[in-house]
Each structure stands twice: as structure tokens, then as C-alpha cells.
Design an enzyme around this catalytic site. Structure first.
Site, short mmCIF file in Angstrom:
data_model
loop_
_atom_site.label_atom_id
_atom_site.label_comp_id
_atom_site.label_asym_id
_atom_site.label_seq_id
_atom_site.Cartn_x
_atom_site.Cartn_y
_atom_site.Cartn_z
N ASP A 156 -5.90 5.66 5.33
CA ASP A 156 -5.97 4.69 4.37
C ASP A 156 -5.74 3.06 4.60
OD1 ASP A 156 -6.48 3.51 1.84
OD2 ASP A 156 -5.74 5.16 0.66
N ASP A 157 -6.77 2.47 4.51
CA ASP A 157 -6.68 0.93 4.81
C ASP A 157 -6.01 0.75 6.39
OD1 ASP A 157 -6.97 0.38 2.28
OD2 ASP A 157 -5.03 -0.28 1.84
N CYS B 47 -11.01 1.19 -1.16
CA CYS B 47 -11.37 2.60 -1.04
C CYS B 47 -12.31 3.30 -1.61
CB CYS B 47 -9.84 3.02 -1.28
SG CYS B 47 -8.65 2.32 -0.69
N ASP C 120 -10.82 4.42 5.80
CA ASP C 120 -11.78 4.19 4.83
C ASP C 120 -12.20 2.70 4.74
OD1 ASP C 120 -9.49 3.40 3.59
OD2 ASP C 120 -9.45 4.49 1.73
N ASN C 121 -11.24 1.87 5.22
CA ASN C 121 -11.60 0.40 5.31
C ASN C 121 -10.48 -0.59 6.00
OD1 ASN C 121 -10.52 0.61 2.03
ND2 ASN C 121 -9.68 -0.84 3.56
#
Ligand SMILES: *[C@@H]1O[C@H](CO)[C@@H](O)[C@H](O)[C@H]1NC(C)=O
Ligand SMILES: *[C@@H]1O[C@H](CO)[C@@H](O)[C@H](O)[C@H]1NC(C)=O
Ligand SMILES: *[C@@H]1O[C@H](CO)[C@@H](O)[C@H](O)[C@H]1NC(C)=O
Ligand SMILES: *[C@@H]1O[C@H](CO)[C@@H](O)[C@H](O)[C@H]1NC(C)=O
Ligand SMILES: *[C@@H]1O[C@H](CO)[C@@H](O)[C@H](O)[C@H]1NC(C)=O
Ligand SMILES: *[C@@H]1O[C@H](CO)[C@@H](O)[C@H](O)[C@H]1NC(C)=O
Ligand SMILES: *[C@@H]1O[C@H](CO)[C@@H](O)[C@H](O)[C@H]1NC(C)=O
Length: 577
Positions: free
Chosen positions: A41-42, A77, A324-325
Site C-alpha cells: 500500500d503506497d 488506493c 496500489d500507487n
């Protein structure tokens, strides 16, 4: 920058060089392959975080292919995850935010995607499907069963508002009530759950897809904790105690865009103040906490791959690692966060190993998160769906991939700043509204560009060949003789804008082959082709990408012209069919 050569083989376009010819496909066609998909995540790529996770490097990247130009289509996200799992751009999901009314799990449900997304399709195709970790935002204590996500044989989801609390998470298994893991470290909890699902998957005769989505290295959020501005308090991530003393001397890379002396970017970014040493020291600490928090994920990956090796299924399993990003910390003077179109936020790691994939290769062909579900379909030998906005990555020899040089990046709404020095918004808050823009990232033979149009009418154009850190916005170059790619700047901008006009509302094949919309005779396949001077007058006539005003979500009526012109011959053109 060198793109793979493209050759035509039995009617399909496939990438040559990096992968295909030397490496025959070695799949046991009697049995479909398994998948192990790990998504952090991130996690950034540009700030070099993957270099600190040796197991992920040794056991996935170096055993497979590293897609070095892999991008997300929305740097946030929930929209990014919904795009990934449906294979559609955010303008075709209309899940554009982390919470209602524009996004979040309830919007995913109301858009009808619970019956029409990857796990349902894969389960219908004979796969056992498992998921643990964060699914999407606003999937919470109050929404988790309204209704339950469909398509999983086994699931154990993190739930809001406890998703990001490293020591006070809530997980919710199958159709059971939510359960608190207060006092337990979230990545260790998910490691146990992921191993459990992998064991379940290995017991069945059916092929499997196991997805693991740990929250690291996302910022920590304690449920209910508010910052000075009464907005959600997002602080640096928390590592496991066994990792908290690692990397004491590591600092953020001091790239040219790190806290630059001159203002950069447009809109809210261009108004940020230079950061002082206190803030920079904090950002270095924030970065180290992210690297430490990633160590738990590195161990989790090691355990899962060891289990696959012991099972004998490793050679029939694709293992995928991504985020996700992306994330920025201090670049362009920005406090920690995502949501922008800068490379820090849209570029993510993407590594894949598995049957037929050569070890230790890199591919520089542009790829995106909306290409992933089409890729999994192809690897599982399933027919592609017409509503996919992406195309399979060039992994298999006889791939249906359509090479593309563009990424469509879109955003609606608010930029959220994270960490201790984030209360610098207009009212001393952590938010900047009107962070609404459309952009295209283009990497082709001889060019490497980023072009954006913002809701207030500002534009950006960065030539990353000469300006890899996106410092010099050449859109409004004051030098009238300025040339790019051997053409006057305005001729290049006219093409980029026309391309963006197609991409901002594309659907299915028009997202994959946008030039075909403008040049239906098939004579133009790239920016380079379109730059031919014979099209100059035609491109000058195109309606321009624009907004009527700045909104937090996707209302077509406020997003300017929707239809452009189509080239017929040297003398006439008409609106897109
Ligand atoms: C292919 O997979 C099937 C089913 O798992 C197995 O029985 C067979 O031995 C495998 N063949 C090869 C060549 O690996
Ligand atoms: C997984 O779910 C599908 C669809 O409900 C079902 O057909 C299949 O038998 C399940 N697999 C196992 C191992 O229960
Ligand atoms: C976990 O979160 C709940 C709800 O906010 C709170 O009541 C509880 O005190 C927290 N527990 C710990 C160990 O932080
Ligand atoms: C900052 O801007 C000034 C004035 O335009 C320019 O002379 C200088 O070279 C710039 N500095 C950097 C590091 O880009
Ligand atoms: C540095 O900047 C931060 C954020 O603007 C501010 O809170 C802090 O007081 C400043 N510190 C010094 C030493 O100027
Ligand atoms: C956002 O843009 C709208 C106009 O589209 C304007 O009314 C509003 O003041 C802007 N908000 C901020 C915080 O800039
Ligand atoms: C997107 O969702 C919003 C909020 O539900 C809705 O008002 C809007 O019409 C939708 N946009 C499109 C293009 O469907």
C-alpha cells in the site's frame, strides 16, 4: 530510452528481444497455472524502496521480469484498486475517491462491480480464489456485509476504521463477525492468514489465485485520532520491534526535485513554501520508518515462496509483486502523500516470475495496472473481455498484447498531506481541494513526456529525457523558437492534447489504441507518426481538453468537449464516429 522491438507473429503483436524468442513457453498445459499476488500500500519505486527488501528482489524480481515502466492510472488506493480488479480506467468505474459519494466500497457496490470483477470471473473459470488484507477504502465495520464481497473461496479483510492501525487492526474472515487484533503487529497477522490460505489452496485440485495485500508501508492511522485541524491524523508507519533500529543512516534521495529552491508544478504544488531543516529531518525519519515497515512484507514474501517450494507447485505458479500507487516525500516541496501525476506517485514496482518467464530480465515496454487483469486472463488461457481498457503485458510468446506508449492518469478531488508537518493547506488543514486533472504519460522511441490539464485550466508539459525530475514545465515556454522532437512546441502540444481528449473518455479498445480514433485509416500508431507536418492544420482545429469548473467527482457535463475530430484525408475531417 529503448523500447522493445515489436514483431508480428502469427497475427499477434508480440514483444521481441527482452523475452520472447529465446525462451520457449514451458507450461504444463494440462493444468492451469496458480497465482500468488502481493500488493503493498503506497509503496514508491522512485524513492528506491524496493532496494531495501532483499527477499522480494532475490525471490521474485531476479527470478522473473521487472517491468521498469509500470504505472497506475489513478494515484490513490481505492480508485486504483477498483481499476486494477476490473481492468477499467476510473472514468469507466466512476469509483474515483476513497469514500462516498464518489468512491469507496459502497460506490464499488452501487456501480454493480461486485458481480462483475476479477475474483468472480476467475472463480467461474475454475479457480479457487483467496484474499487477505486491505481490499478497498470505506470497507468498514458498518459496510463489510452490505453485501459481502463476492468471488472468494476464502477472505480475511482489514476493515476501516482500523485498516491502518499497525497495532490495533481489525480483520473480518469469510462471513464471520469482525475481530480485533489489538496489540498484534498487522503484518505478522496477515502473514499467518496468507500462509493459511496458501495451505488451503494447495489442498485442492483446482488452480488458485491467492492475493495478499498488507497495509505497509502506508501511514499509520489510529481510529478516531484527529490532528490539529480536526482531520484524520496520518503519521509515519510503525515497524515491528525487530526492525525498528535498521537503516539509521538512510536518507531520502536528494534528487533535483527534492525540496527545490525554485517553485515547481502548478496549482497548489506551485504555492508550497520551501521546507526547513526540521521538516527535512522528519521526512528522512518518515522514509526510514517506511523502509523498516516493509521488512515485515519482505519476510512474508520469503515465507510464502518457501511454502510454495515445499509444495512442489512453485513451477506452476506466477508470483506477482506490486503496489496500489506510488508515494512522494519532499519532492516538489510536498509533504508525504500521493494523488499527484508526478512519477513518484504513478510509477510503482511490478515484478513477475513464473512458468515460461525468463529470470533476471527487464522490460521497458509501458504497462499499467489496468493491464494486469487482462494479463492474468491470458496466463490462465481465458478469452479477454470487451470491457477491458487494458491489454495483456508481453509476457507469453504468443501474447495478444497491443503495445502502447501511453498511460492515462486521472484524478478528481482532494490532495491529502500526511505526517507531522502537513497542516499547510488553505485553512491550516491537511487537504488541498481542486486537485482535479487529466494527464498522459508517454514513453516512445525518442520521447519521454508528461502532459496534464488541470481543472483550473493550468497545463504541464515535462520532457523527462532532459528533465527526469519534472522541474521545468515547458508548456508555456517563453522562447518562441523552442522545439521538441524536432517540431515547434505548439505542434507537439496540439497532438498531446488531441490524444488526451481521446484518453479521458476512452473505453475498451479506444483506451488501448487511441490514435485509431483520430486516424481511422490506421496510418498513425504513435505520437511520432502523428507529428508528421501533413497533420499540422488538422491538429490545430481539434477542440481542446478543458473543464468548466473544479469538482470532486466525475460529472461529464463539467468536463468540457467530449468529442474530437477524425482525420479523413488531407482536406476533410469530421467528428469521431
Ligand atoms: C502436468 O500436470 C499434471 C496434473 O498436475 C500431472 O499429472 C502431469 O504429470 C504434469 N506433466 C508434466 C509434463 O509435468
Ligand atoms: C470455491 O468456490 C467455487 C464457487 O463457489 C466452488 O465451485 C469451489 O468448489 C470452491 N472450492 C473449494 C475448495 O471449496
Ligand atoms: C483499539 O481501538 C479501539 C477503538 O478505537 C480503542 O478503543 C482501543 O483502546 C484500541 N486499543 C489499543 C490497544 O490501542
Ligand atoms: C531558479 O530560478 C532562477 C531564476 O529563474 C534561475 O536562474 C536558476 O537557475 C534556478 N535554479 C535552479 C536550481 O533551477
Ligand atoms: C519549520 O517549518 C515547520 C513547518 O512549517 C514549522 O512548524 C517549524 O516551526 C519550522 N521550524 C523552524 C526551526 O523554523
Ligand atoms: C476550487 O475551484 C472552485 C472553482 O472551480 C473555486 O470556487 C474554489 O474556491 C476553489 N477552491 C480552492 C480551495 O481553491
Ligand atoms: C459518477 O458518480 C456520481 C456520484 O454518484 C454521479 O453523480 C455521476 O453522474 C457519475 N458520473 C458518471 C459519468 O456516470
Amino acid at each position: 530510452m529503448k523500447l522493445s522491438n515489436i514483431v508480428t507473429l502469427s497475427g499477434f503483436l508480440v514483444a521481441s528481444g527482452a523475452i520472447s524468442q529465446q525462451y520457449p513457453l514451458q507450461r504444463n498445459v494440462t493444468r492451469k497455472p496458480n497465482f500468488l499476488f502481493i500488493m503493498t500500500d503506497d509503496q514508491d519505486l522512485q524513492l528506491n524502496s524496493p532496494a531495501y527488501t532483499p527477499h522480494i528482489l532475490n525471490r521474485i524480481k531476479e527470478k522473473g521480469v521487472d517491468f521498469v515502466n509500470h504505472f497506475v492510472t489513478t494515484a490513490l488506493c481505492c480508485p486504483s484498486r477498483v481499476s486494477l480488479w476490473t481492468g477499467r480506467q476510473a472514468h469507466n468505474t466512476n469509483v474515483t475517491d476513497v469514500k462516498p459519494p464518489w468512491g469507496g466500497y459502497p460506490k464499488f457496490i452501487s456501480q454493480g462491480f461486485n458481480d462483475n470483477w476479477f475474483p468472480v470471473w476467475f472463480q467461474n473459470a475454475g479457480y479457487n480464489t483467496y484474499y487477505t488484507g486491505k481490499l478497498m477504502n470505506a470497507h468498514s465495520l458498518s459496510t463489510y456485509n452490505k453485501p459481502f464481497p463476492k468471488g472468494f473461496n476464502g477472505s480475511d479483510f482489514l476493515l476501516d476504521p482500523h485498516t491502518y492501525s499497525y497495532y490495533n487492526s481489525t480483520y473480518q474472515r469469510n462471513q464471520e463477525p469482525p475481530r480485533s487484533y489489538a496489540g498484534h503487529y498487522t503484518t505478522d497477522v496477515i502473514a499467518e492468514k496468507a500462509l493459511g490460505f496458501l495451505n488451503d489452496a494447495l489442498e485442492s485440485d483446482r488452480p488458485f489465485f491467492v492475493a495478499v495485500s498488507p497495509v505497509a508501508p502506508h501511514s499509520n492511522i489510529e481510529p478516531g485520532a484527529l490532528g490539529r485541524s480536526r482531520q484524520t491524523l496520518m503519521t509515519e508507519p510503525i515497524p515491528a520491534p525487530r526492525h525498528q533500529h535498521l537503516f539509521p543512516d538512510v536518507k531520502l534521495p536528494r534528487t533535483a526535485n527534492f525540496n527545490p529552491v525554485n517553485r515547481t508544478g502548478v496549482s497548489w504544488v506551485s504555492n508550497l513554501a520551501l521546507q526547513n531543516q526540521t521538516v527535512i529531518d522528519y521526512e528522512d525519519h518518515f522514509y526510514r520508518q517506511r523502509l523498516r515497515a516493509l521488512q515485515g512484507v519482505d519476510e512474508l514474501v520469503d515465507q510464502l515462496i518457501s511454502r510454495l517450494e515445499d509444495s512442489g507447485e512453485i513451477d506452476n505458479t506466477y508470483i506477482i509483486y506490486t503496489s496500489d500507487n506510488g508515494f512522494h516525500i519532499g519532492q516538489h516541496r510536498m509533504p508525504p502523500g500521493k494523488t499527484t501525476g508526478f512519477d513518484e506517485d504513478i510509477r510503482v514496482p511490478f515484478f513477475i516470475r513464473g512458468p515460461g518467464i525468463p529470470a533476471g530480465k527487464t522490460v521497458d515496454h509501458v504497462s499499467t495496472h489496468i493491464d494486469l487483469v487482462p494479463t492474468f486472463f491470458e496466463l490462465a488461457d481465458l478469452p479477454l473481455r470487451d470491457d477491458f481498457d487494458g491489454t495483456p503485458l508481453p509476457i507469453l510468446r504468443e501474447s495478444a498484447t497491443v503495445p502502447h506508449e501511453h498511460v492515462t492518469v486521472e484524478f478528481w478531488g482532494v490532495a491529502v498531506l500526511e505526517g507531522e508537518f502537513s497542516t499547510i493547506g488553505p485553512d491550516g488543514d491537511t487537504h488541498f481541494s481542486n486537485n482535479t486533472y487529466k494527464s498522459a504519460r508517454i514513453l516512445g522511441e525518442g520521447y519521454n513526456l508528461y502532459y496534464s490539464v488541470w481543472c483550473h485550466g493550468e497545463h504541464e508539459l515535462y520532457d523527462l529525457t532532459s528533465d527526469p525530475y519534472q522541474i521545468n514545465n515547458i508548456y508555456a515556454s517563453e522562447n518562441p523558437t523552442f522545439h521538441l522532437l524536432g517540431r515547434p512546441l505548439d505542434a507537439v502540444i496540439a497532438r498531446l492534447d488531441a490524444l488526451l481528449l481521446v484518453l479521458k473518455s476512452c473505453q475498451g479498445s479506444t483506451c488501448i489504441e487511441p490514435w485509431q480514433v483520430i486516424h481511422p485509416d490506421g496510418s498513425v500508431h504513435s505520437l511520432k507518426d502523428a507529428l508528421d507536418p501533413q497533420y499540422d492544420i488538422f491538429y490545430q482545429q481539434q477542440p481542446k481538453v478543458s473543464y468548466d469548473d473544479c469538482l470532486d467527482g466525475y460529472l461529464i457535463a463539467h468536463e468540457g468537449p467530449q468529442v474530437g475530430l477524425q482525420y479523413r484525408d488531407g482536406l476533410s475531417w469530421s467528428a469521431w464516429a
